[in-house]
Design a protein around this motif. Structure first.
Motif, PDB file in Angstrom:
ATOM      1  N   HIS A 166       0.769  -1.007  -0.081  1.00 34.13           N
ATOM      2  CA  HIS A 166      -0.108   0.052  -0.051  1.00 34.13           C
ATOM      3  C   HIS A 166       0.911   1.410  -0.087  1.00 34.13           C
ATOM      4  CE1 HIS A 166      -3.441  -2.738   0.550  1.00 34.13           C
ATOM      5  NE2 HIS A 166      -2.979  -3.047   2.008  1.00 34.13           N
ATOM      6  N   THR A 167       2.007   1.139  -0.014  1.00 36.07           N
ATOM      7  CA  THR A 167       3.110   2.274  -0.078  1.00 36.07           C
ATOM      8  C   THR A 167       4.115   2.306  -1.254  1.00 36.07           C
ATOM      9  OG1 THR A 167       4.467   1.018   1.619  1.00 36.07           O
ATOM     10  CG2 THR A 167       2.888   2.637   2.580  1.00 36.07           C
ATOM     11  N   GLN A 168       3.654   1.838  -2.399  1.00 36.37           N
ATOM     12  CA  GLN A 168       4.702   1.578  -3.568  1.00 36.37           C
ATOM     13  C   GLN A 168       4.956   2.820  -3.892  1.00 36.37           C
ATOM     14  OE1 GLN A 168       5.764  -1.432  -5.285  1.00 36.37           O
ATOM     15  NE2 GLN A 168       5.424  -2.011  -3.293  1.00 36.37           N
ATOM     16  N   PRO A 169       6.105   3.106  -4.344  1.00 33.60           N
ATOM     17  CA  PRO A 169       6.566   4.452  -5.182  1.00 33.60           C
ATOM     18  C   PRO A 169       5.672   4.488  -6.229  1.00 33.60           C
ATOM     19  CG  PRO A 169       8.370   3.022  -4.453  1.00 33.60           C
ATOM     20  CD  PRO A 169       7.297   1.993  -4.317  1.00 33.60           C
ATOM     21  N   THR A 170       5.574   5.743  -6.827  1.00 21.34           N
ATOM     22  CA  THR A 170       4.915   6.023  -8.040  1.00 21.34           C
ATOM     23  C   THR A 170       5.730   5.941  -9.365  1.00 21.34           C
ATOM     24  OG1 THR A 170       5.691   8.404  -8.362  1.00 21.34           O
ATOM     25  CG2 THR A 170       3.704   7.983  -7.064  1.00 21.34           C
ATOM     26  N   ASP A 171       5.482   5.702 -10.587  1.00 20.13           N
ATOM     27  CA  ASP A 171       6.296   5.523 -11.502  1.00 20.13           C
ATOM     28  C   ASP A 171       7.266   6.553 -11.749  1.00 20.13           C
ATOM     29  OD1 ASP A 171       4.967   3.107 -12.381  1.00 20.13           O
ATOM     30  OD2 ASP A 171       3.782   4.238 -13.871  1.00 20.13           O
ATOM     31  N   ALA A 172       6.969   7.835 -11.376  1.00 18.66           N
ATOM     32  CA  ALA A 172       8.033   8.735 -11.583  1.00 18.66           C
ATOM     33  C   ALA A 172       8.952   8.579 -10.280  1.00 18.66           C
ATOM     34  CB  ALA A 172       7.310  10.329 -11.204  1.00 18.66           C
ATOM     35  N   GLU A 173       8.727   8.175  -9.066  1.00 17.95           N
ATOM     36  CA  GLU A 173       9.642   8.044  -8.172  1.00 17.95           C
ATOM     37  C   GLU A 173      10.582   6.776  -8.680  1.00 17.95           C
ATOM     38  OE1 GLU A 173       7.071   9.685  -4.284  1.00 17.95           O
ATOM     39  OE2 GLU A 173       6.838   7.689  -5.020  1.00 17.95           O
ATOM     40  N   PHE A 174       9.858   5.716  -8.855  1.00 19.63           N
ATOM     41  CA  PHE A 174      10.869   4.571  -9.529  1.00 19.63           C
ATOM     42  C   PHE A 174      11.979   5.060 -10.480  1.00 19.63           C
ATOM     43  CE2 PHE A 174       7.502   1.111  -8.114  1.00 19.63           C
ATOM     44  CZ  PHE A 174       8.734   0.528  -7.143  1.00 19.63           C
ATOM     45  N   TRP A 175      11.709   5.862 -11.412  1.00 18.86           N
ATOM     46  CA  TRP A 175      12.172   6.214 -12.433  1.00 18.86           C
ATOM     47  C   TRP A 175      13.516   7.316 -11.790  1.00 18.86           C
ATOM     48  CZ3 TRP A 175      14.041   4.680 -16.923  1.00 18.86           C
ATOM     49  CH2 TRP A 175      13.173   4.090 -17.881  1.00 18.86           C
ATOM     50  N   ASP A 176      13.195   7.966 -10.600  1.00 18.65           N
ATOM     51  CA  ASP A 176      14.104   8.782 -10.175  1.00 18.65           C
ATOM     52  C   ASP A 176      15.227   8.055  -9.551  1.00 18.65           C
ATOM     53  OD1 ASP A 176      13.227  11.179 -10.945  1.00 18.65           O
ATOM     54  OD2 ASP A 176      12.201  11.521  -9.373  1.00 18.65           O
ATOM     55  N   MET A 177      14.752   6.939  -8.621  1.00 19.12           N
ATOM     56  CA  MET A 177      15.730   6.014  -8.222  1.00 19.12           C
ATOM     57  C   MET A 177      16.719   5.236  -9.191  1.00 19.12           C
ATOM     58  SD  MET A 177      13.089   4.007  -5.287  1.00 19.12           S
ATOM     59  CE  MET A 177      12.413   4.822  -4.250  1.00 19.12           C
ATOM     60  N   TRP A 178      15.910   4.847 -10.355  1.00 14.93           N
ATOM     61  CA  TRP A 178      16.826   4.185 -11.399  1.00 14.93           C
ATOM     62  C   TRP A 178      17.731   5.146 -11.898  1.00 14.93           C
ATOM     63  CZ3 TRP A 178      18.631   0.127 -13.289  1.00 14.93           C
ATOM     64  CH2 TRP A 178      19.316  -0.179 -14.737  1.00 14.93           C
ATOM     65  N   THR A 179      17.163   6.334 -12.289  1.00 12.97           N
ATOM     66  CA  THR A 179      18.093   7.388 -12.730  1.00 12.97           C
ATOM     67  C   THR A 179      19.427   7.540 -12.020  1.00 12.97           C
ATOM     68  OG1 THR A 179      16.418   8.386 -14.007  1.00 12.97           O
ATOM     69  CG2 THR A 179      18.357   9.730 -13.846  1.00 12.97           C
ATOM     70  N   GLY A 180      19.086   7.834 -10.777  1.00 12.88           N
ATOM     71  CA  GLY A 180      20.472   7.920  -9.712  1.00 12.88           C
ATOM     72  C   GLY A 180      21.298   6.761  -9.592  1.00 12.88           C
ATOM     73  N   LEU A 181      20.695   5.588  -9.537  1.00 14.16           N
ATOM     74  CA  LEU A 181      21.576   4.233  -9.953  1.00 14.16           C
ATOM     75  C   LEU A 181      22.617   4.321 -11.006  1.00 14.16           C
ATOM     76  CD1 LEU A 181      22.552   1.763  -8.966  1.00 14.16           C
ATOM     77  CD2 LEU A 181      20.446   0.624 -10.036  1.00 14.16           C
ATOM     78  N   ARG A 182      21.756   4.836 -12.241  1.00 12.08           N
ATOM     79  CA  ARG A 182      22.452   4.517 -13.553  1.00 12.08           C
ATOM     80  C   ARG A 182      23.358   6.008 -13.714  1.00 12.08           C
ATOM     81  NH1 ARG A 182      21.246   2.512 -18.130  1.00 12.08           N
ATOM     82  NH2 ARG A 182      23.324   3.141 -18.337  1.00 12.08           N
ATOM     83  N   PHE A 183      23.485   6.910 -13.071  1.00 11.18           N
ATOM     84  CA  PHE A 183      24.030   8.136 -13.066  1.00 11.18           C
ATOM     85  C   PHE A 183      25.594   7.545 -12.989  1.00 11.18           C
ATOM     86  CE2 PHE A 183      26.265  11.960 -11.796  1.00 11.18           C
ATOM     87  CZ  PHE A 183      25.801  12.948 -12.744  1.00 11.18           C
ATOM     88  N   ASN A 184      26.496   7.914 -13.658  1.00  7.65           N
ATOM     89  CA  ASN A 184      28.036   7.688 -13.458  1.00  7.65           C
ATOM     90  C   ASN A 184      28.031   5.897 -13.589  1.00  7.65           C
ATOM     91  OD1 ASN A 184      29.257  10.098 -13.329  1.00  7.65           O
ATOM     92  ND2 ASN A 184      29.085  10.249 -11.204  1.00  7.65           N
TER      93      ASN A 184
END
Length: 326
Positions: free
Chosen positions: A215-233
């Motif tokens: 009941h507390t899943q991230p939104t698609d935008a929040e998932f993408w922000d996490m993924w973007t931060g991981l892929r950075f560098n």
């Protein structure tokens, strides 16, 4: 025969493209704003991203935020504004190998180095003599325990810790259950380079979603922000190296758990009980059994591994009760 080769091509070409490196996604406006808010300093020839925000007037209190795996300081975004209203300075950093900091390949990432990084940052900011409050999550919990060990040993140049608040970290190897992919990455040197290159958004979002409550899943935008931060560098390429923290926790358990159980620094644990990595009630029972001087807040039964994101109001209320109690 032609059809067989066609199927092989349809499967292999996308996999080859991923392996050879697909460019990371662009920063969202929200993530770009966080990036612009930050600054950088050099630690052992590596660029480290941090934010240092001046907040409440009339207070000299400083809080330092230590994030978890595999994300970044952006994990604190939902509590950032409130913390700035309570503390004079709010400081967060991306550990080496995370977020917007450098992510050197072939590097031996260690809790000891990350703790030294925190010390170096606070020295850089002129806070070497300042009593600081540490607020940590997951990976950051273990870094905080190394800092606690150093502080209690009164070793020159280390921090003076005013308080320590932990949340949902694998501080006890015996109650820590990493995900299967984490176990494979940390222990299988043959497969790890392939798996890190084949990591994609779908696999990432499913894996991270599994440690959030239903009941507390991230939104698609929040998932993408996490993924973007991981892929950075190219952060996906060092996941196996960063995950050596799991083996380090087992090796140095006596040092870090010993620091936790023997300290007189005010302690608090904020715990999301639906956490599959540090499951309830095993984790919290062991914590309360071993750490007698600590207070504990167990959040709503629907909250899982990321309490500061899943229930920021409950998380902050628990933290402020702790801070105001001494």
């Amino acid at each position: 025969m032609r059809e067989w080769w066609l199927y092989v091509a349809l499967i292999c070409i996308p996999l080859l493209a991923v392996y050879l490196h697909i460019p990371p996604p662009q920063l969202s406006p929200a993530l770009q704003k966080w990036y612009n808010l930050g600054e950088r300093f050099t630690f052992r020839k590596h660029n480290i991203f941090y934010t240092d925000s001046s907040g409440a007037l009339g207070s000299s209190d400083v809080v330092v935020l230590l994030h978890g795996f595999p994300t970044s300081s952006y994990d604190w975004i939902k509590v950032w504004r409130s913390l700035n209203q309570r503390f004079n300075r709010v400081i967060a950093l991306d550990f080496l190998g995370f977020g917007f900091s450098d992510k050197p390949r072939g590097h031996e990432y260690s809790v000891f180095e990350q703790a030294s990084l925190v010390e170096a940052l606070l020295a850089h900011l002129g806070l070497k003599e300042q009593r600081v409050n540490l607020l940590a999550h997951d990976y950051g919990d273990t870094v905080a325990l190394e800092l606690l060990y150093r502080s209690d040993q009164n070793r020159t140049g280390h921090l003076t810790i005013n308080s320590l608040c932990l949340s949902n970290g694998g501080i006890f190897p015996e109650t820590h259950y990493p995900r299967l992919v984490q176990t494979v990455l940390k222990d299988c040197s043959i497969l790890s380079p392939l798996l890190t290159r084949l990591a994609n958004y779908m696999v990432f979002s499913r894996g991270v979603g599994a440690v959030f409550g239903p009941h507390t899943q991230p939104t698609d935008a929040e998932f993408w922000d996490m993924w973007t931060g991981l892929r950075f560098n190219d952060g996906n390429l060092v996941l196996d190296s960063v995950l050596q923290i799991i083996n380090q926790r087992a090796k140095h358990r006596d040092r870090w758990v010993g620091a936790l159980t023997s300290t007189f620094v005010p302690l608090h644990m904020i715990y999301g009980p639906l956490d599959p990595i540090n499951p309830h009630p095993l984790f919290i029972r062991l914590y309360q059994h071993l750490v007698h001087r600590s207070t504990v807040t167990v959040l709503d039964e629907h909250i899982s591994h990321y309490p500061q994101l899943e229930d920021p109001t409950g998380f902050l209320n628990a933290y402020y009760r702790f801070i105001n109690s001494f």
